[in-house]
Structure formats: structure tokens, C-alpha cells
Design a protein around this motif. Structure first.
Motif, PDB file in Angstrom:
ATOM      1  N   CYS A  40      16.760 -45.135 -39.545  1.00  0.00           N
ATOM      2  CA  CYS A  40      17.435 -45.039 -40.633  1.00  0.00           C
ATOM      3  C   CYS A  40      18.991 -43.776 -40.530  1.00  0.00           C
ATOM      4  O   CYS A  40      19.717 -43.560 -41.249  1.00  0.00           O
ATOM      5  CB  CYS A  40      16.592 -44.534 -41.689  1.00  0.00           C
ATOM      6  SG  CYS A  40      15.953 -42.415 -41.796  1.00  0.00           S
ATOM      7  N   THR A  43      18.982 -40.700 -42.424  1.00  0.00           N
ATOM      8  CA  THR A  43      19.215 -40.239 -43.971  1.00  0.00           C
ATOM      9  C   THR A  43      17.252 -40.112 -44.512  1.00  0.00           C
ATOM     10  O   THR A  43      17.417 -40.078 -45.868  1.00  0.00           O
ATOM     11  CB  THR A  43      19.387 -42.073 -44.328  1.00  0.00           C
ATOM     12  OG1 THR A  43      18.423 -42.839 -44.412  1.00  0.00           O
ATOM     13  CG2 THR A  43      20.685 -42.198 -43.808  1.00  0.00           C
ATOM     14  N   LEU A  44      16.161 -40.032 -44.198  1.00  0.00           N
ATOM     15  CA  LEU A  44      15.414 -39.642 -44.535  1.00  0.00           C
ATOM     16  C   LEU A  44      14.629 -40.462 -44.936  1.00  0.00           C
ATOM     17  O   LEU A  44      13.730 -40.969 -46.556  1.00  0.00           O
ATOM     18  CB  LEU A  44      14.702 -38.351 -45.395  1.00  0.00           C
ATOM     19  CG  LEU A  44      13.363 -37.334 -45.379  1.00  0.00           C
ATOM     20  CD1 LEU A  44      12.725 -37.196 -44.098  1.00  0.00           C
ATOM     21  CD2 LEU A  44      14.026 -36.214 -46.311  1.00  0.00           C
ATOM     22  N   SER A  45      14.462 -41.502 -44.667  1.00  0.00           N
ATOM     23  CA  SER A  45      14.209 -42.973 -45.667  1.00  0.00           C
ATOM     24  C   SER A  45      13.415 -43.608 -44.543  1.00  0.00           C
ATOM     25  O   SER A  45      13.069 -44.685 -44.385  1.00  0.00           O
ATOM     26  CB  SER A  45      15.336 -43.745 -45.972  1.00  0.00           C
ATOM     27  OG  SER A  45      16.046 -44.354 -45.095  1.00  0.00           O
ATOM     28  N   CYS A  46      12.773 -43.451 -43.627  1.00  0.00           N
ATOM     29  CA  CYS A  46      11.869 -44.176 -42.629  1.00  0.00           C
ATOM     30  C   CYS A  46      11.073 -42.686 -41.660  1.00  0.00           C
ATOM     31  O   CYS A  46      11.587 -41.684 -42.059  1.00  0.00           O
ATOM     32  CB  CYS A  46      12.214 -45.299 -42.047  1.00  0.00           C
ATOM     33  SG  CYS A  46      13.030 -44.033 -39.799  1.00  0.00           S
ATOM     34  N   PHE A  67       9.837 -34.299 -49.650  1.00  0.00           N
ATOM     35  CA  PHE A  67       9.957 -35.808 -49.434  1.00  0.00           C
ATOM     36  C   PHE A  67       9.640 -35.803 -48.043  1.00  0.00           C
ATOM     37  O   PHE A  67       8.788 -37.416 -47.842  1.00  0.00           O
ATOM     38  CB  PHE A  67      11.421 -35.689 -49.809  1.00  0.00           C
ATOM     39  CG  PHE A  67      11.768 -37.775 -49.948  1.00  0.00           C
ATOM     40  CD1 PHE A  67      11.289 -38.205 -50.635  1.00  0.00           C
ATOM     41  CD2 PHE A  67      12.034 -37.584 -49.068  1.00  0.00           C
ATOM     42  CE1 PHE A  67      11.812 -38.974 -51.078  1.00  0.00           C
ATOM     43  CE2 PHE A  67      12.587 -39.291 -48.773  1.00  0.00           C
ATOM     44  CZ  PHE A  67      12.130 -40.104 -49.881  1.00  0.00           C
ATOM     45  N   GLU A  68      10.267 -34.945 -47.267  1.00  0.00           N
ATOM     46  CA  GLU A  68       9.309 -35.674 -45.521  1.00  0.00           C
ATOM     47  C   GLU A  68       7.832 -35.051 -45.624  1.00  0.00           C
ATOM     48  O   GLU A  68       7.663 -35.976 -45.166  1.00  0.00           O
ATOM     49  CB  GLU A  68       9.873 -33.737 -44.968  1.00  0.00           C
ATOM     50  CG  GLU A  68       9.763 -34.235 -43.310  1.00  0.00           C
ATOM     51  CD  GLU A  68       9.829 -33.056 -42.308  1.00  0.00           C
ATOM     52  OE1 GLU A  68      10.094 -33.215 -41.073  1.00  0.00           O
ATOM     53  OE2 GLU A  68      10.379 -32.126 -42.881  1.00  0.00           O
ATOM     54  N   ASP A  70       6.085 -36.176 -47.999  1.00  0.00           N
ATOM     55  CA  ASP A  70       5.997 -37.822 -48.236  1.00  0.00           C
ATOM     56  C   ASP A  70       5.897 -38.740 -46.970  1.00  0.00           C
ATOM     57  O   ASP A  70       5.164 -39.553 -47.130  1.00  0.00           O
ATOM     58  CB  ASP A  70       6.069 -37.702 -49.135  1.00  0.00           C
ATOM     59  CG  ASP A  70       5.511 -36.978 -50.944  1.00  0.00           C
ATOM     60  OD1 ASP A  70       5.037 -36.478 -50.391  1.00  0.00           O
ATOM     61  OD2 ASP A  70       6.924 -37.942 -51.696  1.00  0.00           O
ATOM     62  N   MET A  71       7.001 -38.761 -46.525  1.00  0.00           N
ATOM     63  CA  MET A  71       7.418 -39.939 -45.614  1.00  0.00           C
ATOM     64  C   MET A  71       6.700 -39.450 -44.552  1.00  0.00           C
ATOM     65  O   MET A  71       6.005 -41.106 -43.763  1.00  0.00           O
ATOM     66  CB  MET A  71       9.024 -39.418 -45.095  1.00  0.00           C
ATOM     67  CG  MET A  71      10.407 -39.695 -45.952  1.00  0.00           C
ATOM     68  SD  MET A  71       9.173 -41.906 -46.604  1.00  0.00           S
ATOM     69  CE  MET A  71       9.573 -42.513 -45.102  1.00  0.00           C
ATOM     70  N   THR A  74       3.732 -41.791 -44.003  1.00  0.00           N
ATOM     71  CA  THR A  74       3.831 -43.002 -43.393  1.00  0.00           C
ATOM     72  C   THR A  74       4.616 -43.376 -41.897  1.00  0.00           C
ATOM     73  O   THR A  74       4.429 -44.623 -41.316  1.00  0.00           O
ATOM     74  CB  THR A  74       4.814 -43.610 -44.069  1.00  0.00           C
ATOM     75  OG1 THR A  74       6.232 -43.077 -43.407  1.00  0.00           O
ATOM     76  CG2 THR A  74       4.642 -43.814 -45.844  1.00  0.00           C
ATOM     77  N   CYS A  87      14.511 -35.276 -37.389  1.00  0.00           N
ATOM     78  CA  CYS A  87      15.918 -35.573 -38.482  1.00  0.00           C
ATOM     79  C   CYS A  87      15.955 -34.487 -39.108  1.00  0.00           C
ATOM     80  O   CYS A  87      17.246 -34.130 -39.448  1.00  0.00           O
ATOM     81  CB  CYS A  87      16.125 -37.146 -39.280  1.00  0.00           C
ATOM     82  SG  CYS A  87      14.800 -37.434 -40.275  1.00  0.00           S
ATOM     83  N   GLN A  88      14.975 -33.174 -39.367  1.00  0.00           N
ATOM     84  CA  GLN A  88      14.909 -32.547 -40.445  1.00  0.00           C
ATOM     85  C   GLN A  88      14.645 -30.987 -39.800  1.00  0.00           C
ATOM     86  O   GLN A  88      14.690 -30.088 -40.233  1.00  0.00           O
ATOM     87  CB  GLN A  88      13.673 -32.768 -41.181  1.00  0.00           C
ATOM     88  CG  GLN A  88      13.742 -34.280 -42.400  1.00  0.00           C
ATOM     89  CD  GLN A  88      15.043 -34.092 -42.927  1.00  0.00           C
ATOM     90  OE1 GLN A  88      15.178 -33.285 -44.234  1.00  0.00           O
ATOM     91  NE2 GLN A  88      15.886 -35.263 -42.526  1.00  0.00           N
TER      92      GLN A  88
END
Length: 106
Positions: A40, A43-46, A67-68, A70-71, A74, A87-88
Motif C-alpha cells: 500500500c 498508507t496503513l491499508s495493508c 488503526f495499526e 486493527d491492521m 490481518t 510504515c508507522q
């Protein structure tokens, strides 16, 4: 400058210098570090930039945002207490961060 020490699943170690504020993921993708896919682009979407942060460095990597968190549920490899999305995690001036790359990201 700071640095990130990347350890591959096979034990291979590579240390790279980082600009203050650069993420562990940005540094890895810019320098061809194997195992950090970053599909991603940060962008914190994967969760394809999952790493295990060494416990001695974990407190200096900033808080784990909801949000991190939660990700991280996965990730393809097992989530551990020291799991973060690279990424964070930003490198501070003079900071050394040790991370281990999981055996799989997908």
C-alpha cells in the motif's frame, strides 16, 4: 541520523542509516530490503510491512494507534506483542531500531 538493523528470517543482518523521521518501511523499500513488501506504499491499508521490533527498542517506537492495532490482526505471519507495521515506526535522530522481518507477508 539514526539507523535500522534488519534481520531476515534466515538470520542475515543488514544495517542502514536513516534520516530522522523516515519510516522503517521507507528505508527498507528505498534500499531493497527483502521481505518488506509495503504493497500500500505506507498508507496503513495493508499489513505487508509487518515487522517484529526488538523489545529493547519497542518503547521508543511510539504508541500503537488503534488503526495499526486493527491492521496487525490481518498479518500473514503470527502477530506477537512486539509486532508493528514498519510504515508507522519512524526513526529518531541518533536512534537505532532493531527489527526482524517475518517469514511471510502474504
Amino acid at each position: 541520523m539514526g539507523s535500522v538493523v534488519y534481520t531476515q528470517p534466515d538470520g542475515t543482518v543488514r544495517e542502514l542509516l536513516a534520516e530522522p523521521g523516515q519510516s522503517v518501511m521507507q528505508l527498507a523499500t528505498k534500499n531493497g530490503v527483502r521481505g518488506i513488501l509495503a504493497q500500500c506504499g505506507g498508507t496503513l491499508s495493508c499489513a505487508t510491512c509487518h515487522v517484529y521490533v526488538d523489545e529493547r527498542d519497542l518503547a521508543d517506537c511510539g504508541p500503537l494507534a488503534d488503526f495499526e492495532d486493527d491492521m496487525l490482526d490481518t498479518t500473514a505471519a503470527d502477530r506477537l506483542d512486539c509486532s508493528r507495521l514498519s510504515c508507522q515506526v519512524k526513526v529518531g535522530d541518533g536512534q537505532i531500531i532493531h527489527v526482524t522481518i517475518p517469514p511471510t507477508q502474504l
